[in-house]
Design a protein around this motif. Structure first.
Motif, PDB file in Angstrom:
ATOM      1  N   SER A   2       5.846  -3.237  -5.944  1.00 30.94           N
ATOM      2  CA  SER A   2       4.923  -3.625  -4.882  1.00 30.94           C
ATOM      3  C   SER A   2       5.658  -4.476  -3.866  1.00 30.94           C
ATOM      4  O   SER A   2       6.631  -5.167  -4.181  1.00 30.94           O
ATOM      5  N   ASP A  19       4.548  -7.101  -2.460  1.00 35.83           N
ATOM      6  CA  ASP A  19       4.356  -8.514  -2.786  1.00 35.83           C
ATOM      7  C   ASP A  19       5.361  -8.980  -3.828  1.00 35.83           C
ATOM      8  O   ASP A  19       5.893 -10.078  -3.739  1.00 35.83           O
ATOM      9  N   ASP A  20       5.631  -8.135  -4.818  1.00 35.43           N
ATOM     10  CA  ASP A  20       6.610  -8.480  -5.846  1.00 35.43           C
ATOM     11  C   ASP A  20       7.995  -8.644  -5.234  1.00 35.43           C
ATOM     12  O   ASP A  20       8.689  -9.624  -5.492  1.00 35.43           O
ATOM     13  N   ALA A  37       8.731  -9.207  -2.112  1.00 37.21           N
ATOM     14  CA  ALA A  37       8.714 -10.331  -1.171  1.00 37.21           C
ATOM     15  C   ALA A  37       8.900 -11.659  -1.886  1.00 37.21           C
ATOM     16  O   ALA A  37       9.728 -12.484  -1.478  1.00 37.21           O
ATOM     17  N   SER A  38       8.165 -11.863  -2.959  1.00 37.38           N
ATOM     18  CA  SER A  38       8.262 -13.150  -3.668  1.00 37.38           C
ATOM     19  C   SER A  38       9.605 -13.300  -4.369  1.00 37.38           C
ATOM     20  O   SER A  38      10.191 -14.389  -4.376  1.00 37.38           O
ATOM     21  N   GLU A  58       9.877 -11.508   3.408  1.00 36.65           N
ATOM     22  CA  GLU A  58       9.347 -12.475   2.444  1.00 36.65           C
ATOM     23  C   GLU A  58       7.822 -12.558   2.481  1.00 36.65           C
ATOM     24  O   GLU A  58       7.206 -13.021   1.520  1.00 36.65           O
ATOM     25  N   GLY A  81       6.050  -9.816   2.823  1.00 36.31           N
ATOM     26  CA  GLY A  81       5.597  -8.516   2.351  1.00 36.31           C
ATOM     27  C   GLY A  81       5.113  -7.605   3.465  1.00 36.31           C
ATOM     28  O   GLY A  81       4.409  -6.635   3.216  1.00 36.31           O
ATOM     29  N   GLU A  82       5.507  -7.910   4.704  1.00 38.90           N
ATOM     30  CA  GLU A  82       5.088  -7.115   5.851  1.00 38.90           C
ATOM     31  C   GLU A  82       6.038  -5.968   6.140  1.00 38.90           C
ATOM     32  O   GLU A  82       5.651  -4.984   6.770  1.00 38.90           O
TER      33      GLU A  82
END
Length: 93
Positions: A8, A10-11, A13-14, A45, A47-48
């Motif tokens: 994902s 988000d994953d 990015a983080s 970072e 998630g964009e």
């Protein structure tokens, strides 16, 4: 994350932010070393946006754990030494 689950944004990015901070680099420093603008780093970072392979190669050369970035499973020191950037190239090709 199991190997069957998609990565994902988000994953990624983080974990990207986590790896940058572990290297004690600002967004601007990390971005410059990876060949992008700070705005691009911020977007990765957040998630964009998703970084390309060239960016990831530079991140690996800086010391980011590429296996961890892409899978969520950290490499051990011996594995990182053996795999290095070549792991990413084989994975993406």
């Amino acid at each position: 994350m199991s190997t069957n689950e998609p990565l994902s944004m988000d994953d990624l990015a983080s974990r990207l932010r986590e790896q940058r901070l572990a290297l004690n680099l600002t967004q601007a420093e990390f971005a410059e070393a990876c060949g992008v603008k700070r705005r691009a780093q911020a977007a990765y970072e957040a998630g964009e946006r998703v970084p390309d392979a060239g960016y990831l190669l530079h991140a690996g050369r800086l010391g980011a754990d590429l296996k961890y970035l892409l899978t969520g499973v950290a490499s051990n020191d011996a594995e990182r030494e053996r795999l290095g950037v070549d792991w990413l190239i084989r994975t993406l090709c």
